[in-house]
Write an enzyme that holds these catalytic residues in place. Structure first.
Site, short mmCIF file in Angstrom:
data_model
loop_
_atom_site.label_atom_id
_atom_site.label_comp_id
_atom_site.label_asym_id
_atom_site.label_seq_id
_atom_site.Cartn_x
_atom_site.Cartn_y
_atom_site.Cartn_z
N GLY A 11 18.96 25.75 17.80
CA GLY A 11 19.14 25.70 19.17
C GLY A 11 19.54 26.72 19.89
N CYS A 12 20.29 26.75 20.91
CA CYS A 12 20.58 27.83 21.48
C CYS A 12 21.43 29.21 20.51
CB CYS A 12 21.56 27.58 22.53
SG CYS A 12 22.36 29.14 23.38
#
Length: 216
Positions: A55-56
């Site tokens: 993810g981020c």
């Protein structure tokens, strides 16, 4: 076509990817803002490199540098796609095929590879496909990049173990891919993204684990 929120979510074909460039289009800091170590290397003898997309990469990187003991440095970048030396805006279209990735340089004598896998599995929800919380797109998909056959075997075994735990907790199928790092170059991101949450302690972090413990 932009493969993002409100659009079709699928991996692009190689011919759809931007042409890219022959070198980085921006500068990368020499030193880690928290650990004070070199980002580009050379790395100390005996250290190994591992890369994870969860993810981020802002929140993912922080999870790894906070391990401190045994982790020598961390770098965020882009990996798993087609476009050489992509820039952030290209990656976020979904057309380059890259995922936001955290490179972890670690001493295996002080922290085992399985400990890095634990942080990976518990640090995000690996069942969400092309999204992670509020972040949507192919660039936030879940990936493990391995460098040896032993790492690939360990990653696959850990995926099976965590799938069992997730199934027992009522979650769906893991969508994490396990890829050979040698086939997918790692391109460090710009200064803005390196150790972002150290420079911006109240900054956005879209990561959230499932709350399910990883048991090897």
């Amino acid at each position: 076509m932009v493969f993002g929120r409100g659009r079709e979510l699928r991996m692009p074909a190689r011919e759809e990817a931007p042409v890219g460039r022959g070198a980085l289009a921006y500068e990368v800091p020499e030193r880690h803002a928290v650990l004070g170590t070199s980002l580009a290397g050379p790395y100390p003898e005996g250290c190994r490199v591992a890369e994870f997309a969860l993810g981020c990469f802002w929140g993912g990187e922080r999870r790894y540098w906070q391990m401190t003991a045994g982790v020598w440095t961390t770098v965020v970048g882009f990996q798993g796609g087609f476009t050489p030396f992509p820039v952030d805006d290209e990656v976020r279209t979904g057309l380059t095929g890259h995922a936001e990735t955290v490179r972890v340089v670690y001493d295996p004598e002080r922290v085992p590879y399985d400990a890095l896998l634990r942080v990976f599995w518990e640090g995000h929800d690996p069942t969400q496909g092309f999204r992670q919380g509020n972040d949507v797109g192919t660039h936030v998909r879940s990936l493990i990049f391995t460098r040896t056959s032993d790492e690939a075997e360990a990653a696959e075994s850990s995926r099976d173990a965590y799938q069992k735990a997730l199934t027992e907790a009522g979650y769906g199928e893991i969508t994490t891919e396990i890829l050979a790092a040698e086939e997918y170059p790692f391109y460090p991101a710009s200064s803005l993204h390196q150790q972002y949450l150290a420079h911006n302690p109240g900054g956005y972090c879209g990561l959230g684990g499932t709350g399910v413990s990883y048991r090897a």
